[in-house]
Scaffold this active site. Sequence first.
Site, PDB file in Angstrom:
ATOM      1  N   LYS A 163     -63.858 -26.629  71.815  1.00 48.20           N
ATOM      2  CA  LYS A 163     -63.568 -25.318  72.408  1.00 48.20           C
ATOM      3  C   LYS A 163     -63.419 -25.458  73.928  1.00 48.20           C
ATOM      4  O   LYS A 163     -62.488 -24.913  74.528  1.00 48.20           O
ATOM      5  CB  LYS A 163     -64.684 -24.317  72.059  1.00 48.20           C
ATOM      6  CG  LYS A 163     -64.656 -23.910  70.583  1.00 48.20           C
ATOM      7  CD  LYS A 163     -65.902 -23.154  70.116  1.00 48.20           C
ATOM      8  CE  LYS A 163     -65.847 -22.945  68.604  1.00 48.20           C
ATOM      9  NZ  LYS A 163     -67.007 -22.250  68.046  1.00 48.20           N
TER      10      LYS A 163
ATOM     11  N   GLN B 282     -72.966 -20.654  69.994  1.00 48.73           N
ATOM     12  CA  GLN B 282     -72.614 -21.390  68.786  1.00 48.73           C
ATOM     13  C   GLN B 282     -73.683 -21.196  67.710  1.00 48.73           C
ATOM     14  O   GLN B 282     -74.881 -21.305  67.978  1.00 48.73           O
ATOM     15  CB  GLN B 282     -72.443 -22.889  69.126  1.00 48.73           C
ATOM     16  CG  GLN B 282     -71.932 -23.735  67.977  1.00 48.73           C
ATOM     17  CD  GLN B 282     -70.509 -23.401  67.540  1.00 48.73           C
ATOM     18  OE1 GLN B 282     -69.695 -22.913  68.321  1.00 48.73           O
ATOM     19  NE2 GLN B 282     -70.201 -23.660  66.282  1.00 48.73           N
TER      20      GLN B 282
ATOM     21  N   ASP C   6     -66.403 -13.780  70.141  1.00 46.88           N
ATOM     22  CA  ASP C   6     -66.561 -14.182  68.741  1.00 46.88           C
ATOM     23  C   ASP C   6     -66.411 -12.987  67.799  1.00 46.88           C
ATOM     24  O   ASP C   6     -66.245 -13.161  66.591  1.00 46.88           O
ATOM     25  CB  ASP C   6     -67.960 -14.777  68.523  1.00 46.88           C
ATOM     26  CG  ASP C   6     -67.941 -16.282  68.349  1.00 46.88           C
ATOM     27  OD1 ASP C   6     -66.936 -16.807  67.840  1.00 46.88           O
ATOM     28  OD2 ASP C   6     -68.943 -16.917  68.718  1.00 46.88           O
TER      29      ASP C   6
HETATM   30  N1  GUN Z   1     -70.326 -21.526  63.756  1.00 46.05           N
HETATM   31  C1  GUN Z   1     -69.378 -21.705  62.812  1.00 46.05           C
HETATM   32  N2  GUN Z   1     -68.276 -20.985  63.122  1.00 46.05           N
HETATM   33  C2  GUN Z   1     -68.536 -20.346  64.280  1.00 46.05           C
HETATM   34  C3  GUN Z   1     -67.776 -19.454  65.103  1.00 46.05           C
HETATM   35  O1  GUN Z   1     -66.635 -19.086  64.815  1.00 46.05           O
HETATM   36  N3  GUN Z   1     -68.412 -19.021  66.221  1.00 46.05           N
HETATM   37  C4  GUN Z   1     -69.680 -19.392  66.535  1.00 46.05           C
HETATM   38  N4  GUN Z   1     -70.198 -18.902  67.651  1.00 46.05           N
HETATM   39  N5  GUN Z   1     -70.404 -20.207  65.798  1.00 46.05           N
HETATM   40  C5  GUN Z   1     -69.829 -20.680  64.671  1.00 46.05           C
END
Ligand code: GUN
Length: 295
Positions: A54, A98, A121
């Site tokens: 990311k 995350q 998110d």
């Molecule tokens: N863990 C798995 N997928 C995601 C996501 O799209 N965002 C976040 N913050 N954590 C995740």
Amino acid sequence: MPATIIDGLAVAKTIRQEIAAEVAAIKEQHGLVPGLATILVGEDPASQSYVAAKNKTAHTLGIHSEQMTLPATTSEEELLRLVEQCNRNPAIHGILVQLPLPRHINEAKVLSAIDPAKDVDGFHPVNAGKMMLGQHCFLPCTPNGILELLQRTGVETSGAEVVVVGRSNIVGKPIANLMLQKRPGGNATVTICHTRTRDMAAHTRRADILIVAAGVARMIKADHIKPGAVVIDVGINRVGQSATGKAVLAGDVDFDSMLGKAGAITPVPGGVGPMTITMLMGNTLQAAKQAAGLL
Ligand code: GUN
């Protein structure tokens, strides 16, 4: 006819070019640089690699990104304090915590502490609620990536039988909701299967579009689908290690067995994964524009 392989990486690259161009334009015209904070608690290798991807993508697109890495022993209070700092930081337009978080931290409490205007998110209850009502908001990245992928590859969803395997807050529930909505890319008849579903194959075999987000490597086989179905594989499972120490990945779908039966299928890696990251970049750009009054 062999299944068409839906190239998520290629679609993601096209969208990334669009985002990069817009990031460059708002920088030039308004001196505005979108800023993303990624917060990682602990040392889960999969989470580490997602967060690194990311940040790298943000950098490539001209988005300012700050990676904040905290030890697994971090307290809930410390994490909440960091989220609060990011909420107040005007250089940060998007905040991503995350998931999963260590078990001693209340995930719902942390997600609710993020300013909804910075919730790139789309996990804050305000955004999740708006999404369900069909109101303008940040859409969660993986479901939004799946919608884009289907639309950009010309898959008709209106009237289609969509079956979702998995009921997580991150993928299963929101994608089912979005595909149900009365708008282009939606209008589907949606079924959600989960661990308590009786005779799952009876449901999945009805699907024109099957979306699998169960987190179990290769659980969906050719005999779970009808010929010609579009299969979207959201799973990223680490099933081994290569000689050079790189993780070997497999989806939730048994890809090889599908090739002679599905109409189209997303690979792992190179399917939904790149789209998720791309949608996060799009949301960060949207957050920056909203903060600057450009939207
Ligand atoms: N863990 C798995 N997928 C995601 C996501 O799209 N965002 C976040 N913050 N954590 C995740």
